[in-house]
Design a protein around this motif. Structure first.
Motif, short mmCIF file in Angstrom:
data_model
loop_
_atom_site.label_atom_id
_atom_site.label_comp_id
_atom_site.label_asym_id
_atom_site.label_seq_id
_atom_site.Cartn_x
_atom_site.Cartn_y
_atom_site.Cartn_z
N ASP A 57 -26.44 -0.65 -2.56
CA ASP A 57 -27.08 -1.47 -3.60
C ASP A 57 -27.19 -2.94 -3.20
O ASP A 57 -27.25 -3.82 -4.06
CB ASP A 57 -26.31 -1.33 -4.93
CG ASP A 57 -26.28 0.11 -5.42
OD1 ASP A 57 -27.32 0.79 -5.30
OD2 ASP A 57 -25.21 0.56 -5.88
N GLN A 58 -27.23 -3.21 -1.92
CA GLN A 58 -27.37 -4.58 -1.42
C GLN A 58 -28.60 -4.65 -0.52
O GLN A 58 -28.85 -3.75 0.29
CB GLN A 58 -26.13 -4.99 -0.63
CG GLN A 58 -26.22 -6.37 0.02
CD GLN A 58 -24.95 -6.73 0.75
OE1 GLN A 58 -23.85 -6.61 0.20
NE2 GLN A 58 -25.08 -7.16 2.01
N LEU A 59 -29.40 -5.71 -0.67
CA LEU A 59 -30.54 -5.92 0.22
C LEU A 59 -30.01 -6.27 1.61
O LEU A 59 -29.35 -7.29 1.80
CB LEU A 59 -31.43 -7.05 -0.31
CG LEU A 59 -32.65 -7.41 0.55
CD1 LEU A 59 -33.62 -6.24 0.64
CD2 LEU A 59 -33.35 -8.65 -0.01
N VAL A 60 -30.32 -5.41 2.58
CA VAL A 60 -29.85 -5.63 3.96
C VAL A 60 -30.95 -6.24 4.82
O VAL A 60 -30.71 -7.16 5.61
CB VAL A 60 -29.35 -4.31 4.57
CG1 VAL A 60 -28.90 -4.51 6.02
CG2 VAL A 60 -28.21 -3.75 3.75
N VAL A 61 -32.19 -5.72 4.69
CA VAL A 61 -33.32 -6.26 5.46
C VAL A 61 -34.53 -6.37 4.54
O VAL A 61 -34.92 -5.39 3.90
CB VAL A 61 -33.67 -5.36 6.66
CG1 VAL A 61 -34.83 -5.99 7.46
CG2 VAL A 61 -32.48 -5.13 7.56
N ASP A 62 -35.11 -7.55 4.51
CA ASP A 62 -36.37 -7.78 3.79
C ASP A 62 -37.47 -7.95 4.83
O ASP A 62 -37.56 -8.99 5.48
CB ASP A 62 -36.26 -9.02 2.91
CG ASP A 62 -37.51 -9.26 2.06
OD1 ASP A 62 -38.53 -8.56 2.28
OD2 ASP A 62 -37.47 -10.14 1.18
#
Length: 750
Positions: free
Chosen positions: A688-693
């Motif tokens: 539930d964490q943005l790792v790569v945008d």
């Protein structure tokens, strides 16, 4: 990267076993190579040679003596006494050559000067990489190009490059066996070729007050001197500074002759009827009731309904055709702002007389009429792929550039037009290079997969385009095109899947570019993620630099790294959130990409319990074109279980979105770097964490992020969009700064 390094090491051992001293670092790689143990060395300063046909190979003998044997001289001898033999072989194809090096010396065979010259470029590279003992490997090479058109377009209209610089540029093209230099000589920002019948084209059109592109370059030059406008292209007139330059016809003859000696065809482009602002400013009578300037999107074009315009076009093209020996004349015919034609009474009258239904037919009328003139002069017309929007003579050659118009190549060959591939992705070399551009250039599919085998012969090759709005200097130009120019060279010549060995061979070419005084982009640095985490207040930045002749310099205060900045050694401890900026810089000032790694605080992500998890990932597909993943909406049109984060090429939708969900099961507690490559855009979330945008519409780009995971299952999600033109979706990982590997199927559950 350890596994990859080990693979390269064993490849090196294999080459060593064959040759006795290492691999052949040739680019482009020959079609057939048979290496034997041993090496040959030319003895002394005088090299004996024999040429079986000095008339056919006169040009190649001059080139050999002047450019390959700098510290030696050629002395003619009999065939039995010569250590260097240039032999005519009528059995070979016109573009082929055969090179054999053994204990008796060097034997080079070809049918034509073109084939012999290609062989000399291979010999030149072998000499350059022969080491201090000048050891040439025992080898037999049989070689010929895959494609007829191996080109580079250089836009000298937006920013100008001098005659002397073009000589240097042509030498670079020759080294890598390109055979076409396409010069974009005119545009809205500058007219660069003397036309004697219309002198104001260069008197007024070759010089300008600084425009918005010049101003943008000047602003960027405050941080990067490669963006500075060269002083040689500046002048002061009436108290104001102007930018410009042009080639006299005598200059152009020199350029053409220099290229011809290297078997490079110089193809002129005079873009029309649009991109003509410099001409319409100098000669307002080329318009009808409009002023020279900008329309809604592009510049106001020539008024193609006035006979004076055709007199002008034929006058200009007549001089161009007389000047350039090339079989081809490029007329552009792209990006035409047609609104001025709709308002012209002359155009309405012409359309009625010629039974033309709309202004698009008027564009076709103009193209066909100009093509008729060019054909009468014995030349072949080239146009950008917009010419396919109307029915034009099939003798016209099409250059496909609009990567988003996916059916244009098939349409061209179905109509029996010869075709040159120059798609924006990956062949616009003015697009900023990144970690993915070298691979995407090398892996270009010259013949698109939807072209039937019986029509593939219409695809004549490929060409890189370099538009120079933001490329004002030679240093910036070379940074933008090198090393990916060498990747294209191998694709259009060899056309084989040799990317791993190409990367290894490439490293040796940077020293050669140093010798040629070229300001290339250094190889990509690796071993880190763009976003990394501080766990318990600690992190380590590791950077792998493949080029030992360059140093990695870094800063932690937000400033640009320079050669005066601290040198990165093996690992840099990080104890607080912030940014580290770094770049590799060679002794000659050549640079790598500028990297910024951001460090943020984070804790260990705990695993979750999912007792009924099944292998694979759940994927839901949405029809439509979306500007980014957040805009994805509508009904699910397809659902399937994927074994990994990759999509089958059986998806033939022109555009779509996908939501891929499930869990990732990591085997151990570690800091994991994830390397996420997308074309067009995507985002990666874990725990539930943005790792790569990596969102938005763009060409293939790799972005990376780091997360600290405990062993076990963690929620996993990828959102992805494809906006047209072919897609790429790949995911790789490393743990605790180790080897980068594809994520295995066995890690995914849903």
């Amino acid at each position: 990267m350890k596994r990859y390094a080990l693979l390269l090491f064993f490849s090196f051992l294999l080459f060593s076993a064959c040759t006795g001293f290492g691999q052949l670092n040739l680019i482009p790689y020959p079609q057939q190579v048979n290496a034997q143990p041993g090496a040959y060395r030319f003895a002394g300063q005088s090299i004996t040679y024999y040429c079986s046909d000095p008339k056919v190979f006169a040009n190649e003998l001059r080139y050999l003596n002047k450019n390959l044997l700098e510290n030696s001289s050629l002395k003619e001898a009999t065939a039995s006494q010569a250590t260097l033999q240039l032999l005519k072989n009528e059995q070979l194809a016109n573009t082929a050559y055969r090179l054999k090096i053994n204990k008796n010396g060097v034997r080079l065979e070809a049918k034509t000067g073109e084939g012999m010259f290609s062989g000399l470029q291979t010999l030149r590279q072998l000499i350059e990489f022969s080491g201090s003992d000048n050891a040439l490997p025992y080898v037999t090479i049989q070689d010929a190009p895959t494609y007829e058109w191996r080109g580079v377009e250089l836009d000298v209209a937006r920013h100008f490059f001098s005659k002397n610089y073009l000589f240097k540029f042509i030498d670079l093209l020759a080294l890598y066996k390109f055979n076409t230099l396409h010069l974009h000589l005119t545009d809205d920002q500058g007219w660069r070729l003397e036309i004697k019948k219309y002198p104001k084209l260069t008197e007024e059109g070759a010089w300008r007050l600084f425009n918005n592109q010049d101003s943008a370059c000047i602003a960027k030059s405050k941080e990067n001197p490669d963006f500075a406008l060269p002083a040689e292209h500046l002048r002061t007139k009436n108290g104001q500074q102007e930018y410009g330059g042009f080639y006299t016809q005598a200059d152009m003859r020199d350029i053409i002759a220099y290229a011809a000696e290297r078997h490079i065809d110089v193809v002129p482009e005079i873009d029309m009827p649009g991109h003509m602002m410099m001409a319409t400013k100098a000669y307002p009578e080329l318009l009808d009731g409009s002023s020279a300037g900008w329309g809604k999107q592009f510049s106001v074009p020539l008024c193609v309904c006035k006979e004076e315009v055709y007199q002008f076009v034929e006058g200009v093209l007549g001089e161009v055709i007389d000047l350039f020996p090339s079989r081809f004349v490029h007329i552009g015919a792209d990006e035409v702002e047609k609104s001025s034609w709709e308002k012209s009474a002359l155009c309405q009258e012409l359309m009625k007389r010629e039974k033309l239904s709309d202004v698009h037919d008027l564009q076709r009328y103009f193209v066909n009429r100009v093509n008729t003139f060019i054909r009468q002069k014995g030349k072949i017309t080239i146009g950008w792929d917009e010419i396919l929007e109307g029915k034009v003579d099939t003798t016209m050659r099409v250059m496909y550039w609009r990567g988003w118009v996916k059916d244009a190549p098939l349409k061209a060959v179905t109509r029996h037009h010869d075709l040159v591939m120059t798609p924006t992705n990956p062949l616009y070399f003015d697009y900023l290079p990144n970690k993915s551009t070298l691979a995407s250039t090398y892996q270009l599919q010259v013949v698109p997969s939807d072209i039937p085998a019986d029509l593939a012969h219409y695809v004549k090759g490929a060409q890189a385009n370099v538009w120079t709005e933001m490329i004002p200097s030679a240093a910036r130009l070379e940074f933008m095109i090198l090393p990916r120019l060498s990747a294209l060279a191998e694709r259009v010549w060899t056309n084989k899947s040799l990317f791993d060995t190409y990367q290894q061979r490439l490293i040796h070419h940077f020293a050669l570019w140093d010798k040629m005084a070229l300001r290339y982009r250094l190889p990509d640095l690796s071993g880190f993620a763009d976003q990394q985490v501080l766990v318990d207040g600690r992190a380590t930045l590791r950077v792998q630099n493949p080029l030992p002749t360059a140093r990695v310099h870094y800063t932690v205060d937000g400033t640009l790294p320079t050669q005066a900045s601290p040198v990165f050694t093996s690992a840099l401890p990080i104890t607080k959130p912030g940014h580290v900026r770094f770049a590799a810089i060679a002794r000659n000032g050549a640079k790598s990409e500028l990297y910024t790694v951001t460090f943020t605080e984070s804790g260990w992500k705990k695993a979750v319990n999912v007792p009924d998890a099944k292998p694979g990932l759940d994927a839901a597909f949405y029809a439509g074109t979306f500007r980014n993943t957040k805009a994805m909406s509508g009904n699910v049109v397809r659902r399937q279980v994927l074994s990994n984060v990759q999509l089958s090429d059986t998806l033939k939708w022109p555009s779509f979105g996908a939501k891929i969900n499930g869990y990732i099961k990591v085997p151990k507690k570690a800091r994991y770097n994830f390397y996420f490559t997308c074309d067009d855009g995507g985002v990666l979330r874990i725990a539930d964490q943005l790792v790569v945008d990596n969102d938005g519409q763009h060409a293939p780009v790799e972005k990376s992020g780091q997360i600290a995971l405990e062993a076990g299952l963690h929620p996993f999600a990828v959102d992805f969009i494809e906006a047209g033109g072919g897609f790429t979706l790949k995911l790789a990982y490393s743990e605790d700064g180790g080897e980068v590997k594809p994520v295995p199927d066995s890690w995914f559950f849903h």
